[in-house]
Design an enzyme around this catalytic site. Structure first.
Site, short mmCIF file in Angstrom:
data_model
loop_
_atom_site.label_atom_id
_atom_site.label_comp_id
_atom_site.label_asym_id
_atom_site.label_seq_id
_atom_site.Cartn_x
_atom_site.Cartn_y
_atom_site.Cartn_z
N GLY A 66 0.81 -1.22 0.00
CA GLY A 66 0.00 0.00 0.00
C GLY A 66 0.84 1.26 0.00
O GLY A 66 2.07 1.24 -0.01
N ILE A 67 0.16 2.42 0.02
CA ILE A 67 0.83 3.71 -0.05
C ILE A 67 1.78 3.88 1.14
O ILE A 67 2.96 4.21 0.97
CB ILE A 67 -0.20 4.85 -0.07
CG1 ILE A 67 -0.99 4.83 -1.38
CG2 ILE A 67 0.48 6.20 0.10
CD1 ILE A 67 -2.10 5.87 -1.44
N ARG A 105 -1.60 -9.63 1.29
CA ARG A 105 -2.39 -10.81 0.95
C ARG A 105 -1.74 -11.61 -0.18
O ARG A 105 -1.76 -12.83 -0.20
CB ARG A 105 -3.82 -10.40 0.56
CG ARG A 105 -4.73 -10.16 1.74
CD ARG A 105 -6.08 -9.66 1.31
NE ARG A 105 -6.00 -8.30 0.75
CZ ARG A 105 -7.01 -7.67 0.19
NH1 ARG A 105 -8.19 -8.26 0.08
NH2 ARG A 105 -6.87 -6.43 -0.27
N ASP A 144 -3.35 -13.80 4.63
CA ASP A 144 -4.64 -13.14 4.74
C ASP A 144 -4.94 -12.97 6.22
O ASP A 144 -5.17 -13.95 6.94
CB ASP A 144 -5.73 -14.00 4.07
CG ASP A 144 -7.11 -13.37 4.14
OD1 ASP A 144 -7.27 -12.32 4.81
OD2 ASP A 144 -8.05 -13.92 3.54
N THR A 165 -2.44 -1.24 7.18
CA THR A 165 -3.45 -1.78 6.27
C THR A 165 -4.82 -1.81 6.92
O THR A 165 -4.96 -1.82 8.14
CB THR A 165 -3.06 -3.20 5.83
OG1 THR A 165 -3.92 -3.63 4.77
CG2 THR A 165 -3.16 -4.19 6.99
N LYS A 199 -10.06 10.22 10.99
CA LYS A 199 -11.42 9.78 11.31
C LYS A 199 -11.54 9.49 12.80
O LYS A 199 -12.65 9.33 13.31
CB LYS A 199 -11.80 8.55 10.47
CG LYS A 199 -12.08 8.88 9.02
CD LYS A 199 -12.70 7.72 8.26
CE LYS A 199 -11.74 6.57 8.07
NZ LYS A 199 -10.57 6.94 7.24
N TYR A 221 -11.31 2.47 13.84
CA TYR A 221 -10.01 2.88 14.37
C TYR A 221 -9.91 2.58 15.87
O TYR A 221 -8.87 2.16 16.36
CB TYR A 221 -9.79 4.38 14.15
CG TYR A 221 -9.41 4.79 12.75
CD1 TYR A 221 -9.06 3.86 11.78
CD2 TYR A 221 -9.39 6.13 12.40
CE1 TYR A 221 -8.70 4.24 10.50
CE2 TYR A 221 -9.04 6.53 11.12
CZ TYR A 221 -8.69 5.59 10.17
OH TYR A 221 -8.34 5.99 8.92
N MET A 238 -7.68 4.30 -0.88
CA MET A 238 -7.71 5.72 -0.53
C MET A 238 -6.48 6.40 -1.15
O MET A 238 -5.39 6.34 -0.59
CB MET A 238 -7.72 5.91 0.98
CG MET A 238 -8.92 5.27 1.65
SD MET A 238 -9.14 5.74 3.40
CE MET A 238 -7.65 5.07 4.13
#
Length: 357
Positions: free
Chosen positions: A12-13, A34, A48, A71, A112, A144, A179
């Protein structure tokens, strides 16, 4: 002795940026995803996290000095977000062998924490801005909070230290990420240049004219490493942003200039990007495929690059969102990243990797 890290969500980012920084700093890095993904200097681990037994088996031979959890999996409701993402953290930390030496676990969540989950995003009674860590939790269900609770419980059980990191919208490179505002805006600008359609700000008047901030993935990676290596930062939660503030009415023109197009005047009407791209009579998906074939791009599937729903959620907020980083500054973190430079660096990387023309 070389330190060992486990980066969870390495494709991911945030995960890829964190793994790259750790490799640069001489760490031995295991990257969990994954599906195993090749990244320079990173040893892939395929697992996973929804499968507790498979996760435990995949982690059986690892005893990392630091774990970076970057993640999450988007679900159809917040109740499902809580169930799935809480279980992923629980399965991960329960699947690791008990530490044989000091271990630190860093969890990446986000704003969030203060704004509420997507189902109630930016609504109800919210804390004042700039958001500060001591403002605590809202009286609402939030995945979260579930992730944090799993982290705290595992730390109490296994005796490791922890840190929680709350970035604003993250700017960075990844394909297939849920995102991804930076790449979404790059794709949108490219489509506007291709079709001659106006480069129209899709969000609210408050976001257009109000102050805001963002978080570069490299800045966040440095913050994660800093908290891991700084004893005073252990067992603490932190906000993390670039350190500058801006207004979208300025940034929108800066992005337009980079792509060689004009920013359309803002008339105060919210025009969600997801709706624009879905209802476009010119068929954005088809146009992108044509651009990809003509320019020899690496990813012809628009959905793998753009996440307009998330960009709309951020740019459509009816409130100002500014983040305070005093807590980190007082403890010695001095990282700074101008946000327009972060966007431009991302656009250059997207071009270099043939993801945009």
């Amino acid at each position: 002795m070389t330190k060992t890290a486990l980066v969870v969500g390495a494709s991911g980012i945030v995960g890829s940026a964190t793994a790259a920084l750790l490799v640069e700093q001489g760490w031995t890095v295991h990257g969990l995803a994954r599906r195993a993904v090749e990244q320079a200097g990173v040893q892939p681990v395929a697992a996973d996290l929804q499968d507790a037994s498979a996760t435990k088996a995949a982690l059986a031979d690892l005893d990392p000095d630091a774990v970076f959890i970057t993640t999450w999996l988007r679900q159809d409701s917040e109740a499902e977000n809580i169930r799935v993402n809480g279980a992923m953290v629980r399965n991960l930390l329960g699947g690791l062998p008990k530490p044989t030496r000091p271990r630190h676990v860093a969890l990446v969540t986000g704003l969030k924490h203060y704004l509420g989950p997507f189902e109630a995003y930016g609504k109800g009674t919210l804390p004042q801005t700039p958001f500060r860590e001591e403002q605590g939790r809202l009286d609402v269900e939030n995945f979260y909070y579930a992730q944090e609770d799993e982290l705290f419980a595992a730390a109490a059980r296994d005796g490791f230290t922890w840190s929680v990191h709350r970035p604003h919208t993250v700017i960075g490179l990844a394909v297939g990420n849920a995102m991804n505002m930076g790449t979404t805006l790059a794709v949108y600008a490219t489509l506007c240049r291709e079709t001659g359609r106006p480069f129209t700000f899709p969000g609210s008047a408050q976001q257009w004219a109000g102050l805001t901030d963002m978080t570069d993935a490299g800045q966040l990676a440095k913050h994660l490493l800093w908290a891991t290596e700084t004893e005073a930062a252990h067992d603490q939660a932190f906000n993390v942003v670039n350190g500058d503030v801006f207004r979208w009415q300025w940034m929108w023109s800066r992005i337009a200039d980079w792509f060689g197009i004009e920013a359309a005047p803002f008339d105060g009407i919210v025009r969600p990007l997801e709706q624009q791209m879905a209802e476009d009579p010119n068929n954005c998906t088809g146009i992108w495929r044509e651009i990809a074939v003509r320019e020899g791009l690496a990813e012809p599937d628009l959905a793998r690059l753009a996440s307009p729903w998330h960009t709309d959620a951020d740019l459509g907020r009816p409130i100002e969102v500014v983040t305070d980083m005093s807590k980190s500054r007082r403890l010695g973190f001095t990282g700074y990243q101008p946000t327009d430079d972060a966007f431009f660096a991302l656009f250059e990387r997207l071009r270099e990797q043939r993801l945009i023309p």
